[in-house]
Every structure is written in C-alpha cells, then in structure tokens.
Design a protein around this motif. Structure first.
Motif, PDB file in Angstrom:
ATOM      1  N   LEU A   1       0.821  -1.202   0.000  1.00 52.44           N
ATOM      2  CA  LEU A   1       0.000   0.000   0.000  1.00 52.44           C
ATOM      3  C   LEU A   1       0.863   1.263   0.000  1.00 52.44           C
ATOM      4  N   ARG A   2       1.943   1.251   0.772  1.00 48.68           N
ATOM      5  CA  ARG A   2       2.868   2.413   0.787  1.00 48.68           C
ATOM      6  C   ARG A   2       3.483   2.641  -0.585  1.00 48.68           C
ATOM      7  N   SER A   3       3.889   1.555  -1.217  1.00 44.28           N
ATOM      8  CA  SER A   3       4.490   1.658  -2.546  1.00 44.28           C
ATOM      9  C   SER A   3       3.495   2.227  -3.556  1.00 44.28           C
ATOM     10  N   ALA A   4       2.262   1.733  -3.512  1.00 50.12           N
ATOM     11  CA  ALA A   4       1.239   2.239  -4.433  1.00 50.12           C
ATOM     12  C   ALA A   4       0.950   3.711  -4.153  1.00 50.12           C
ATOM     13  N   LEU A   5       0.896   4.098  -2.879  1.00 48.82           N
ATOM     14  CA  LEU A   5       0.663   5.495  -2.527  1.00 48.82           C
ATOM     15  C   LEU A   5       1.787   6.378  -3.053  1.00 48.82           C
ATOM     16  N   ALA A   6       3.022   5.941  -2.889  1.00 46.55           N
ATOM     17  CA  ALA A   6       4.161   6.720  -3.390  1.00 46.55           C
ATOM     18  C   ALA A   6       4.062   6.930  -4.895  1.00 46.55           C
ATOM     19  N   ARG A   7       3.652   5.904  -5.609  1.00 44.04           N
ATOM     20  CA  ARG A   7       3.509   6.024  -7.066  1.00 44.04           C
ATOM     21  C   ARG A   7       2.390   6.985  -7.427  1.00 44.04           C
ATOM     22  N   LEU A   8       1.272   6.931  -6.692  1.00 42.90           N
ATOM     23  CA  LEU A   8       0.169   7.859  -6.954  1.00 42.90           C
ATOM     24  C   LEU A   8       0.586   9.301  -6.689  1.00 42.90           C
ATOM     25  N   LEU A   9       1.375   9.508  -5.640  1.00 44.13           N
ATOM     26  CA  LEU A   9       1.829  10.859  -5.317  1.00 44.13           C
ATOM     27  C   LEU A   9       2.786  11.404  -6.376  1.00 44.13           C
ATOM     28  N   GLU A  10       3.388  10.505  -7.142  1.00 46.04           N
ATOM     29  CA  GLU A  10       4.236  10.902  -8.271  1.00 46.04           C
ATOM     30  C   GLU A  10       3.413  11.011  -9.561  1.00 46.04           C
ATOM     31  N   LEU A  11       2.093  10.912  -9.412  1.00 51.78           N
ATOM     32  CA  LEU A  11       1.126  11.003 -10.511  1.00 51.78           C
ATOM     33  C   LEU A  11       1.248   9.867 -11.515  1.00 51.78           C
ATOM     34  N   GLU A  12       1.783   8.731 -11.063  1.00 49.88           N
ATOM     35  CA  GLU A  12       1.865   7.548 -11.920  1.00 49.88           C
ATOM     36  C   GLU A  12       0.510   6.851 -11.954  1.00 49.88           C
ATOM     37  N   THR A  13       0.266   6.154 -13.044  1.00 46.07           N
ATOM     38  CA  THR A  13      -0.928   5.317 -13.166  1.00 46.07           C
ATOM     39  C   THR A  13      -0.531   3.893 -12.802  1.00 46.07           C
ATOM     40  N   LEU A  14      -1.313   3.272 -11.944  1.00 46.80           N
ATOM     41  CA  LEU A  14      -1.038   1.891 -11.555  1.00 46.80           C
ATOM     42  C   LEU A  14      -1.569   0.943 -12.627  1.00 46.80           C
ATOM     43  N   ALA A  15      -0.809  -0.076 -12.932  1.00 45.38           N
ATOM     44  CA  ALA A  15      -1.298  -1.128 -13.819  1.00 45.38           C
ATOM     45  C   ALA A  15      -2.438  -1.850 -13.112  1.00 45.38           C
ATOM     46  N   GLU A  16      -3.294  -2.507 -13.872  1.00 48.97           N
ATOM     47  CA  GLU A  16      -4.442  -3.190 -13.280  1.00 48.97           C
ATOM     48  C   GLU A  16      -4.020  -4.157 -12.184  1.00 48.97           C
ATOM     49  N   GLU A  17      -2.983  -4.929 -12.417  1.00 49.31           N
ATOM     50  CA  GLU A  17      -2.513  -5.910 -11.420  1.00 49.31           C
ATOM     51  C   GLU A  17      -1.969  -5.205 -10.181  1.00 49.31           C
ATOM     52  N   ASP A  18      -1.278  -4.083 -10.361  1.00 42.76           N
ATOM     53  CA  ASP A  18      -0.762  -3.325  -9.220  1.00 42.76           C
ATOM     54  C   ASP A  18      -1.910  -2.725  -8.411  1.00 42.76           C
ATOM     55  N   ALA A  19      -2.929  -2.244  -9.099  1.00 42.36           N
ATOM     56  CA  ALA A  19      -4.102  -1.694  -8.413  1.00 42.36           C
ATOM     57  C   ALA A  19      -4.822  -2.799  -7.643  1.00 42.36           C
ATOM     58  N   ARG A  20      -4.939  -3.981  -8.245  1.00 43.82           N
ATOM     59  CA  ARG A  20      -5.573  -5.104  -7.559  1.00 43.82           C
ATOM     60  C   ARG A  20      -4.811  -5.438  -6.284  1.00 43.82           C
ATOM     61  N   ALA A  21      -3.483  -5.504  -6.378  1.00 42.54           N
ATOM     62  CA  ALA A  21      -2.656  -5.799  -5.202  1.00 42.54           C
ATOM     63  C   ALA A  21      -2.802  -4.704  -4.141  1.00 42.54           C
ATOM     64  N   ALA A  22      -2.871  -3.456  -4.576  1.00 42.60           N
ATOM     65  CA  ALA A  22      -3.021  -2.350  -3.623  1.00 42.60           C
ATOM     66  C   ALA A  22      -4.368  -2.421  -2.917  1.00 42.60           C
ATOM     67  N   PHE A  23      -5.423  -2.748  -3.644  1.00 43.80           N
ATOM     68  CA  PHE A  23      -6.739  -2.845  -3.004  1.00 43.80           C
ATOM     69  C   PHE A  23      -6.837  -4.072  -2.107  1.00 43.80           C
ATOM     70  N   GLU A  24      -6.157  -5.156  -2.466  1.00 45.12           N
ATOM     71  CA  GLU A  24      -6.104  -6.309  -1.554  1.00 45.12           C
ATOM     72  C   GLU A  24      -5.394  -5.911  -0.269  1.00 45.12           C
ATOM     73  N   ALA A  25      -4.320  -5.135  -0.399  1.00 47.50           N
ATOM     74  CA  ALA A  25      -3.593  -4.649   0.776  1.00 47.50           C
ATOM     75  C   ALA A  25      -4.457  -3.684   1.584  1.00 47.50           C
ATOM     76  N   LEU A  26      -5.225  -2.872   0.896  1.00 44.34           N
ATOM     77  CA  LEU A  26      -6.121  -1.918   1.555  1.00 44.34           C
ATOM     78  C   LEU A  26      -7.132  -2.641   2.435  1.00 44.34           C
ATOM     79  N   LEU A  27      -7.566  -3.809   2.005  1.00 44.70           N
ATOM     80  CA  LEU A  27      -8.559  -4.584   2.742  1.00 44.70           C
ATOM     81  C   LEU A  27      -7.960  -5.447   3.855  1.00 44.70           C
ATOM     82  N   ALA A  28      -6.649  -5.515   3.914  1.00 44.42           N
ATOM     83  CA  ALA A  28      -5.978  -6.345   4.922  1.00 44.42           C
ATOM     84  C   ALA A  28      -6.126  -5.722   6.307  1.00 44.42           C
TER      85      ALA A  28
END
Length: 84
Positions: A11-38
């Motif tokens: 989740l931290r890694s995905a947040l850092a990428r979003l703050l850099e205005l990067e777009t997450l790949a579908e698989e990365d977004a899925r992993a981030a949302f799975e982490a969000l639900l943990a």
C-alpha cells in the motif's frame, strides 16, 4: 525498528507512485486494493491511498483492479429459484 508487513508495504508503494502522478497497472491496483482490505493496513494509510487515487483521478485499469480485488472478497448469495 518496525517489522515490514507485506500488505502495508504494498500500500505504501502504491501510494508513493500515486503521489508521483503515476498510473497503476491493473494488477498493481488489484494488489493495492487487496492490501487496503488487509487487517494490518493502518486507517491513515488506507485514507491517504484512497484520497491520492481520487485526487489524481482513477484510470480504467485501476478501477478494474479494484473491482477484481473486491469481487474476490465477495460471498456468493444463493436465492430461492437460483439454478446450481
């Protein structure tokens, strides 16, 4: 020293990428949302991730990844008259 929890690090890694205005790949977004639900994910980190995603704007792939993570957590409901 704190131990790294995989869900929190994802989740931290995905947040850092979003703050850099990067777009997450579908698989990365899925992993981030799975982490969000943990259960280990801190509420502040969950909120920061969702706020950053919303402020940057969600891409179709990010929405698809989120949907896949959420659907994987759903419990099927059987209704009378449903075919097996």
């Amino acid at each position: 020293m704190t131990l790294a929890v995989p869900a929190v690090e994802t989740l931290r890694s995905a947040l850092a990428r979003l703050l850099e205005l990067e777009t997450l790949a579908e698989e990365d977004a899925r992993a981030a949302f799975e982490a969000l639900l943990a259960p280990a994910a801190p509420a502040a980190l969950q909120g920061a991730f969702l706020a950053a995603l919303r402020m940057r704007g969600e891409s179709p792939g990010e929405l698809a990844g989120a949907a896949r993570a959420l659907l994987a957590r759903c419990t099927p409901v059987e209704l009378p008259g449903d075919e097996p």
